[in-house]
Design a protein around this motif. Sequence first.
Motif, mmCIF file in Angstrom:
data_model
loop_
_atom_site.group_PDB
_atom_site.id
_atom_site.type_symbol
_atom_site.label_atom_id
_atom_site.label_comp_id
_atom_site.label_asym_id
_atom_site.label_seq_id
_atom_site.Cartn_x
_atom_site.Cartn_y
_atom_site.Cartn_z
ATOM 1 N N GLU A 1 0.816 -1.217 -0.170
ATOM 2 C CA GLU A 1 0.109 0.005 -0.069
ATOM 3 C C GLU A 1 1.002 1.294 0.021
ATOM 4 O OE1 GLU A 1 -2.462 -0.358 3.386
ATOM 5 O OE2 GLU A 1 -3.610 -2.175 2.618
ATOM 6 N N LYS A 2 0.491 2.224 -0.578
ATOM 7 C CA LYS A 2 1.220 3.543 -0.842
ATOM 8 C C LYS A 2 1.676 3.950 0.750
ATOM 9 C CE LYS A 2 1.687 6.176 -4.464
ATOM 10 N NZ LYS A 2 2.676 5.865 -5.505
ATOM 11 N N GLN A 3 2.958 4.527 0.986
ATOM 12 C CA GLN A 3 3.519 4.905 2.306
ATOM 13 C C GLN A 3 3.791 3.715 3.218
ATOM 14 O OE1 GLN A 3 4.442 8.191 2.041
ATOM 15 N NE2 GLN A 3 3.035 8.225 -0.018
ATOM 16 N N LYS A 4 3.570 2.631 2.720
ATOM 17 C CA LYS A 4 3.932 1.386 3.494
ATOM 18 C C LYS A 4 4.826 0.441 2.847
ATOM 19 C CE LYS A 4 -0.683 1.095 5.969
ATOM 20 N NZ LYS A 4 -1.718 0.356 6.345
ATOM 21 N N GLU A 5 5.609 -0.465 3.691
ATOM 22 C CA GLU A 5 6.561 -1.089 3.150
ATOM 23 C C GLU A 5 5.836 -2.330 2.285
ATOM 24 O OE1 GLU A 5 10.069 -1.161 3.206
ATOM 25 O OE2 GLU A 5 9.378 0.984 3.870
ATOM 26 N N PRO A 6 6.552 -3.037 1.463
ATOM 27 C CA PRO A 6 6.004 -4.159 0.695
ATOM 28 C C PRO A 6 6.092 -5.294 1.737
ATOM 29 C CG PRO A 6 8.052 -3.741 -0.039
ATOM 30 C CD PRO A 6 7.776 -2.421 0.685
ATOM 31 N N ILE A 7 5.168 -6.429 1.443
ATOM 32 C CA ILE A 7 5.343 -7.548 2.149
ATOM 33 C C ILE A 7 5.149 -8.800 1.152
ATOM 34 C CG2 ILE A 7 4.335 -6.649 4.422
ATOM 35 C CD1 ILE A 7 1.664 -8.042 3.344
ATOM 36 N N LEU A 8 5.545 -9.825 1.619
ATOM 37 C CA LEU A 8 5.458 -11.061 0.778
ATOM 38 C C LEU A 8 4.159 -11.969 1.205
ATOM 39 C CD1 LEU A 8 7.006 -13.159 -0.959
ATOM 40 C CD2 LEU A 8 8.077 -14.057 1.268
ATOM 41 N N LEU A 9 3.513 -12.378 0.245
ATOM 42 C CA LEU A 9 2.406 -13.038 0.358
ATOM 43 C C LEU A 9 2.507 -14.551 -0.058
ATOM 44 C CD1 LEU A 9 -0.552 -10.787 -1.037
ATOM 45 C CD2 LEU A 9 0.016 -11.166 1.503
ATOM 46 N N GLN A 10 1.776 -15.648 0.944
ATOM 47 C CA GLN A 10 1.947 -16.778 0.483
ATOM 48 C C GLN A 10 0.690 -17.625 0.631
ATOM 49 O OE1 GLN A 10 5.932 -18.592 2.070
ATOM 50 N NE2 GLN A 10 5.576 -16.906 3.456
ATOM 51 N N LYS A 11 0.601 -18.652 0.137
ATOM 52 C CA LYS A 11 -0.618 -19.646 0.147
ATOM 53 C C LYS A 11 -1.134 -19.387 1.479
ATOM 54 C CE LYS A 11 -2.217 -24.409 -0.791
ATOM 55 N NZ LYS A 11 -1.865 -25.582 -1.380
#
Length: 157
Positions: free
Chosen positions: A93-103
């Motif tokens: 999301e804008k202004q937030k850090e990226p995250i890794l998504l998994q099953k």
Amino acid sequence: MKKTATILLLVLTIKAFAQNGEYSIKSFMDEGTKAPNTHHIGEAWLNFLIQEGDDIGYNITQATFGANATLDWHKHSTPQVLIVIEGRGYYQEKQKEPILLQKGDVVKCAKDTEHWHSSSKDSKVSYLAIYGNSPTVWTEKLTQEYYDSVAKKLNDD
């Protein structure tokens, strides 16, 4: 003749108790239709499972992205829920850090929140998207360079 009558009776009995086709059944196991590269990099498929209508107030779409594929920045005027059913991907999301998504991961994006989501560099991702029936607002192109920097940041390159 007696055998033929018995077989005919059996077939008619089975047919009488069989499903009559009045159900609307779709499968998320189907890949869907390949999406044109309008607002994403790489290969993507969309499977429109449920469309908002009089009897239901939301859409459910399965999206599948090949490895190293991503959507552009966008937002929705309704909340969106993503349920990862296969593979690995990124979400930010804008202004937030990226995250890794998994099953198995479920993420909720609030309405009017600018965000992007994708597959990871080395894995396709498939998710169910639940959202209201309003057009997606595309806000900014997500570059390959930015995507690569996210993969590096998440140690996924």
